[in-house]
Design a protein around this motif. Sequence first.
Motif, short mmCIF file in Angstrom:
data_model
loop_
_atom_site.label_atom_id
_atom_site.label_comp_id
_atom_site.label_asym_id
_atom_site.label_seq_id
_atom_site.Cartn_x
_atom_site.Cartn_y
_atom_site.Cartn_z
N THR A 37 0.83 -1.21 0.00
CA THR A 37 0.00 0.00 0.00
C THR A 37 0.86 1.25 0.00
O THR A 37 0.57 2.24 -0.70
N THR A 40 2.56 1.58 -3.57
CA THR A 40 1.63 1.94 -4.65
C THR A 40 0.88 3.24 -4.38
O THR A 40 0.06 3.64 -5.20
N GLY A 41 1.18 3.88 -3.25
CA GLY A 41 0.51 5.14 -2.92
C GLY A 41 0.65 6.20 -4.00
O GLY A 41 -0.35 6.82 -4.42
N TYR A 43 1.15 5.85 -7.17
CA TYR A 43 0.41 5.45 -8.38
C TYR A 43 -1.10 5.61 -8.17
O TYR A 43 -1.80 6.11 -9.04
N ASP A 44 -1.59 5.18 -7.01
CA ASP A 44 -3.01 5.32 -6.72
C ASP A 44 -3.43 6.78 -6.65
O ASP A 44 -4.58 7.13 -6.94
N GLU A 45 -2.50 7.63 -6.26
CA GLU A 45 -2.81 9.06 -6.13
C GLU A 45 -3.13 9.71 -7.46
O GLU A 45 -3.96 10.63 -7.54
N ARG A 47 -4.25 8.13 -10.29
CA ARG A 47 -5.23 7.43 -11.13
C ARG A 47 -6.49 8.26 -11.38
O ARG A 47 -7.02 8.26 -12.50
N THR A 58 -3.82 0.40 -15.39
CA THR A 58 -4.04 -0.70 -14.46
C THR A 58 -2.71 -1.36 -14.12
O THR A 58 -1.88 -1.58 -15.01
#
Length: 256
Positions: A37, A40-41, A43-45, A47, A58
Amino acid sequence: MPLVEHLRELRNRLVKGVLAIILATVVAWIFYDEILTFLTGPYDEIRPDLAERGIESTAVLTGIGGAFTFQLKISLVAGILASSPIWLWQIWAFVLPALHRNEKRWALLLTATGAPLFVAGAALAYVVLPKAFLVLIGFVPSGFENLVTGAEYFDFVVRMMLVFGVAAEIPLVVVMLNRLGVVSARQLAEARAWTIIGIFVFAAVATPSTDPLTMLFLAVPMTLLYAIAEVIARLTDRRRDRKAPDIGDDEISPLD
């Protein structure tokens, strides 16, 4: 200490360091979800921003054993980093008896300064990662979907953090060279322009991304750190000049 005793001590130090890495890797395996988590923070931010641009991105894991290999790789790297105080101390404890008192003091000072600088550089890379991802993935044309493999993503993050961490050590290297008398503050000032050019070239080549924004995020702090190191070198040279004895030519004794 006889040679055999040195080898036995080296073996014991290595065993302790390896055991520390293994135990830390096991702990990292247990907390794999939390570590993933964190990684990947960035990258998730970005998206949601990519979705507003109409870009579907993805993260995927390929291959039958891809997920297992990915988890093992992350756990091992996290274990090495988490156990670094222990195995670094084992290395230090093995080398320490061979150093003089002055060398021990300087080694401790360099270690105490270098570790925070490296961590600060890696933290800066983590802050810059979302911008780098947004710029690079933003080149995906409409109608295409972007697939980010886990191995590619992890390698990119690790390389960015290592490059920024190593780059943060520049002032430490400059100050150390000045203390050893290899370079003076005057030489650093004369080479300032070329050094800054070299810093920007290094930032452009070393960063995994090719966007100018990431390059600036690395080059600008490196330039500021170099300027700080130059100031420290100037103060060191002044103190060294004050301590140097003022002897005239007529006071120098003959060679014979």
